[in-house]
Design a protein around this motif. Structure first.
Motif, PDB file in Angstrom:
ATOM      1  N   ARG A  61       0.850  -1.190   0.000  1.00 44.69           N
ATOM      2  CA  ARG A  61       0.000   0.000   0.000  1.00 44.69           C
ATOM      3  C   ARG A  61       0.889   1.244   0.000  1.00 44.69           C
ATOM      4  N   ALA A  93      -5.631   9.390   8.030  1.00 47.22           N
ATOM      5  CA  ALA A  93      -5.947   7.969   8.208  1.00 47.22           C
ATOM      6  C   ALA A  93      -5.446   7.147   7.022  1.00 47.22           C
ATOM      7  N   GLU A 150      -2.584   4.083   7.221  1.00 51.08           N
ATOM      8  CA  GLU A 150      -2.919   2.720   6.792  1.00 51.08           C
ATOM      9  C   GLU A 150      -1.968   2.200   5.717  1.00 51.08           C
ATOM     10  N   ASP A 182       1.763   1.264   3.707  1.00 47.87           N
ATOM     11  CA  ASP A 182       3.048   0.636   4.007  1.00 47.87           C
ATOM     12  C   ASP A 182       4.190   1.630   3.818  1.00 47.87           C
ATOM     13  N   GLY A 191       1.532   6.422  12.483  1.00 43.27           N
ATOM     14  CA  GLY A 191       0.800   5.232  12.056  1.00 43.27           C
ATOM     15  C   GLY A 191       1.692   4.043  11.741  1.00 43.27           C
ATOM     16  N   THR A 197       3.907   3.944   9.315  1.00 43.95           N
ATOM     17  CA  THR A 197       4.160   3.908   7.868  1.00 43.95           C
ATOM     18  C   THR A 197       5.542   4.485   7.583  1.00 43.95           C
TER      19      THR A 197
END
Length: 303
Positions: free
Chosen positions: A7, A129, A133, A135, A158, A160
């Motif tokens: 992602r 958000a 979420e 990668d 997060g 990431t």
């Protein structure tokens, strides 16, 4: 490779590229006759999002387009390339525009007018958000630095990983540097950031934990604070246009890193993406597919 597509989230610019081709680039104050002209969606952010999607990532683009016809075309190109545009903002007025001149050797000069990109500020909770979420988050410097910093902070919170392609070169505030996992720069950007006459990897590693220095036709140089220091050779191809080579490299790098590849291997694969890109004229239209990258990567590995 990961069980699902990596992602990738790109927070950055989107432009319409106005590209003129000529035998050579004009000197200051000079007018020359061109060979050809094309309009194609571009901008470092949109290019890197398309590059990541074509390289095999599940990519979401965060940015702003104008309310003009250019904005409609830019969004259509992103959608057609498989990029999620659900969170793209529309700002009343002009989209970003890049005026690009390319000579027959593939060298170029570029002037960017930010347009709607300058309005991309104040990340929403939904945008934060999306970043959290992901990668890997990719940012550049064609949008307000405050937005880049906010995106990188949301990524850090997060879990990431963040790649900053610090182009065009400009001041990098400490609060941004503190949340960057990997810096990608070319030699000109590196010297501008460190204020040194030559690219100084040691000085860059004082700012961020990992650095990739792209060396144009000479490949890439990777180093980190853990002691890694490796030159990664280029792939030999016939150069037609270098315009989006760095964007192809960065998008592919994010995908390979998101898949869990070792960074040196990821950079080697990204080198193949950059090389595949320069074989075509244009920006987003020249970005290679995963199959094209893999084919060149396999050819290089066998050489």
């Amino acid at each position: 490779m990961a069980d699902s597509l990596p992602r990738i989230v790109v927070a950055g610019s989107a432009n319409m590229d106005l590209v003129g081709l000529a035998e050579r680039l004009p000197l200051p104050g000079e007018t020359i006759l061109g060979d050809d002209f094309m309009m194609t969606p571009g901008g470092k952010g949109a290019n890197q999002a398309i590059a990541a999607a074509r390289a095999g990532g599940s990519c979401t683009f965060l940015g702003a387009i104008g309310s003009d016809a250019f904005g409609v075309t830019i969004k259509a190109r992103l959608n057609a390339s498989g990029v999620d545009t659900a969170h793209v903002r529309t700002s009343y007025g002009s989209s970003g525009v890049a005026v690009i001149m390319v000579d027959r050797a593939g060298e170029n000069t570029i002037m960017v007018s930010p347009g709607a990109n300058s309005t991309f500020a104040g990340l929403s909770a939904a945008e934060e958000a999306v970043i959290a979420e992901g990668d890997v988050l990719i940012c550049q410097q064609e949008i307000p630095v405050e937005t880049v910093t906010a995106a990188a902070k949301a990524a850090r919170e997060g879990g990431t990983r963040t790649i900053l392609n610090a182009a065009p070169a400009r001041h990098l505030p400490p609060e941004l540097l503190s949340v960057i996992d990997l810096l990608v720069v070319n030699e000109g950007e590196a010297t501008a950031i460190t204020q040194t006459r030559e690219a100084d990897m040691g000085a860059l590693l004082e700012l961020v934990p990992r650095v990739v220095l792209t060396l144009s036709g000479k490949g890439s140089w990777y180093a980190d604070r853990d002691g890694a220091d490796e030159r990664i050779p280029p792939f030999q191809v016939d150069v037609v246009d270098t315009t989006a080579a760095g964007d192809a490299f960065t998008g592919a790098l994010a995908v390979a890193w998101g898949e869990g590849r070792d960074l040196v291997e990821a950079i080697r694969w990204a080198n193949a993406a950059g090389a595949a890109c320069v074989r075509k004229v244009g920006a987003s239209n020249a970005l290679p597919s995963r199959a094209e990258i893999d084919a060149l990567y396999a050819k290089g590995a066998a050489a």
